[in-house]
Design an enzyme around this catalytic site. Structure first.
Site, mmCIF file in Angstrom:
data_model
loop_
_atom_site.group_PDB
_atom_site.id
_atom_site.type_symbol
_atom_site.label_atom_id
_atom_site.label_comp_id
_atom_site.label_asym_id
_atom_site.label_seq_id
_atom_site.Cartn_x
_atom_site.Cartn_y
_atom_site.Cartn_z
ATOM 1 N N ASN A 1 58.704 15.658 1.134
ATOM 2 C CA ASN A 1 58.814 17.060 0.735
ATOM 3 C C ASN A 1 57.413 17.648 0.887
ATOM 4 O OD1 ASN A 1 59.081 19.515 -0.479
ATOM 5 N ND2 ASN A 1 59.567 18.729 -2.528
ATOM 6 N N TRP A 2 57.229 18.381 1.957
ATOM 7 C CA TRP A 2 55.882 18.926 2.214
ATOM 8 C C TRP A 2 55.556 20.123 1.336
ATOM 9 C CZ3 TRP A 2 54.596 18.789 8.209
ATOM 10 C CH2 TRP A 2 54.269 17.468 8.562
ATOM 11 N N LYS A 3 56.545 20.606 0.580
ATOM 12 C CA LYS A 3 56.321 21.767 -0.294
ATOM 13 C C LYS A 3 55.682 22.898 0.522
ATOM 14 C CE LYS A 3 56.238 18.603 -4.140
ATOM 15 N NZ LYS A 3 55.839 18.288 -5.496
ATOM 16 N N HIS B 1 65.003 21.293 -6.864
ATOM 17 C CA HIS B 1 63.702 20.673 -7.160
ATOM 18 C C HIS B 1 63.148 21.289 -8.451
ATOM 19 C CE1 HIS B 1 59.513 19.491 -6.864
ATOM 20 N NE2 HIS B 1 59.924 18.528 -6.063
ATOM 21 N N GLU C 1 60.334 22.286 -9.197
ATOM 22 C CA GLU C 1 59.458 23.452 -8.992
ATOM 23 C C GLU C 1 60.297 24.714 -8.790
ATOM 24 O OE1 GLU C 1 57.080 21.654 -5.935
ATOM 25 O OE2 GLU C 1 56.197 20.326 -7.439
ATOM 26 N N GLU D 1 63.387 12.732 -10.310
ATOM 27 C CA GLU D 1 61.973 13.081 -10.284
ATOM 28 C C GLU D 1 61.536 13.527 -11.677
ATOM 29 O OE1 GLU D 1 60.611 14.153 -6.005
ATOM 30 O OE2 GLU D 1 61.267 15.982 -6.996
ATOM 31 N N GLY E 1 53.089 15.137 -8.819
ATOM 32 C CA GLY E 1 51.767 15.664 -8.483
ATOM 33 C C GLY E 1 50.702 15.364 -9.517
ATOM 34 N N SER F 1 54.674 11.053 -7.731
ATOM 35 C CA SER F 1 53.434 10.294 -7.511
ATOM 36 C C SER F 1 53.655 8.946 -6.824
ATOM 37 C CB SER F 1 52.667 10.104 -8.830
ATOM 38 O OG SER F 1 52.261 11.359 -9.334
ATOM 39 N N GLY G 1 55.952 13.704 -2.174
ATOM 40 C CA GLY G 1 55.184 14.919 -1.955
ATOM 41 C C GLY G 1 53.832 14.602 -1.338
ATOM 42 N N GLY G 2 52.797 14.570 -2.169
ATOM 43 C CA GLY G 2 51.408 14.434 -1.706
ATOM 44 C C GLY G 2 51.163 13.339 -0.680
HETATM 45 P P1 13P Z 1 54.364 14.006 -5.498
HETATM 46 O O1 13P Z 1 54.722 12.821 -4.649
HETATM 47 O O2 13P Z 1 53.225 14.809 -4.953
HETATM 48 O O3 13P Z 1 54.192 13.641 -6.935
HETATM 49 O O4 13P Z 1 55.634 15.009 -5.443
HETATM 50 C C1 13P Z 1 56.890 14.504 -5.691
HETATM 51 C C2 13P Z 1 57.889 15.552 -5.381
HETATM 52 O O5 13P Z 1 57.956 16.573 -6.049
HETATM 53 C C3 13P Z 1 58.770 15.336 -4.220
HETATM 54 O O6 13P Z 1 59.812 16.245 -4.212
#
Ligand code: 13P
Length: 256
Positions: A8-10, A96, A98, A171, A177, A213, A234-235
């Protein structure tokens, strides 16, 4: 058994940066692993081209991070299911945290989006439905209540579409994050609870991904847990040097 590594590149990426990322792609993808990158909408066309240029033994699929609950119409800023299908998306992330947190998406809205995806005659688009609790909810012992509230409306939709593929992603919000990953015990216990809850509603199993994470140094300990079918990352998915080790990890389990 299929394992998933979904990025997920956000709100990250750029035409040049995405191209650079794919230039560094190396290795192959085991046949039982599905790898996908969910990018911001403007980059879907580019992802389809970059993926098409990869060798056949290293397939990478692509997807979106959200979708409208509406079919079409006067909904400024929204993107419909059929638009995602125009770009041959294999996945769409729905609900998600967010989106729930910053855009006020309720579990009802999440279910309506899911329903819109399920109504599509194209069965290639798979929803990745995210659920997860806040830290205060874990600390107060209400994880299962929160997850049930998030899952009930989506399971009701999935129940009327027994032949459609869908994935769940657990999640924990406090692990996203933050660099704080849930412990193997917390992940195991929660995935097992979600698996049983979904099975009792649907009478079938759904793949459950873990997100929050995930990094090269903790991935091996997570993927080996029962009821963990892959990662939503994500990251660590933004750089090839941290993304490839996650694929390697999923591959080593898939080969067992
Ligand atoms: P991180 O891997 O950056 O914690 O993000 C997880 C995420 O929200 C994937 O959708």
């Amino acid at each position: 058994m299929t394992r998933y590594v979904i990025a997920n590149w956000k709100m990250h990426g750029g035409l040049q940066r995405n191209a650079e990322f794919f230039k560094q792609w190396h290795g192959s993808v085991h046949s039982s692993i599905r790898v996908a990158i969910c990018v911001p909408f403007p980059y879907l066309a580019q992802l389809s081209q970059l993926s098409a240029a990869l060798p056949a033994h290293a397939p990478v699929e692509w997807g979106a991070q959200d979708v409208s609950e509406h079919f079409e119409g006067a909904y400024t800023g929204e993107v419909s299911v059929s638009m995602l299908e125009d770009f041959a998306c294999s996945y769409v992330i729905i609900g998600h945290s967010e989106r729930r947190q910053y855009h006020g998406e309720s579990s009802g809205a999440v279910a309506r989006k899911l329903d819109r995806v399920m109504q599509s005659i194209n069965t290639a688009l798979q929803p990745v439905i995210c659920v997860g609790e806040h830290l205060s909810e874990r600390e107060s012992g209400s994880v299962e209540t929160v997850l049930a509230e998030q899952l009930d409306p989506v399971l009701a939709v999935l129940k009327v579409h027994p032949h459609r593929q869908a994935l769940l992603a657990y999640e924990p919000v406090w692990a996203i994050g933050t660099g704080v990953v849930a412990t193997p015990e917390e992940i195991s216990e929660t995935h097992e609870w979600i698996a049983k809850y979904a099975y009792s509603a649907l009478g079938r199993e759904l793949p459950i991904l873990y997100g929050g994470s995930v990094k090269p140094d903790n991935a091996a300990g997570i993927i080996e847990l029962p009821h963990v079918d892959g990662f939503l990352v994500g990251g660590a998915s933004l750089k090839m040097e941290t993304f490839i080790p996650l694929l390697d990890c999923a591959t080593s389990i898939a080969k067992l």
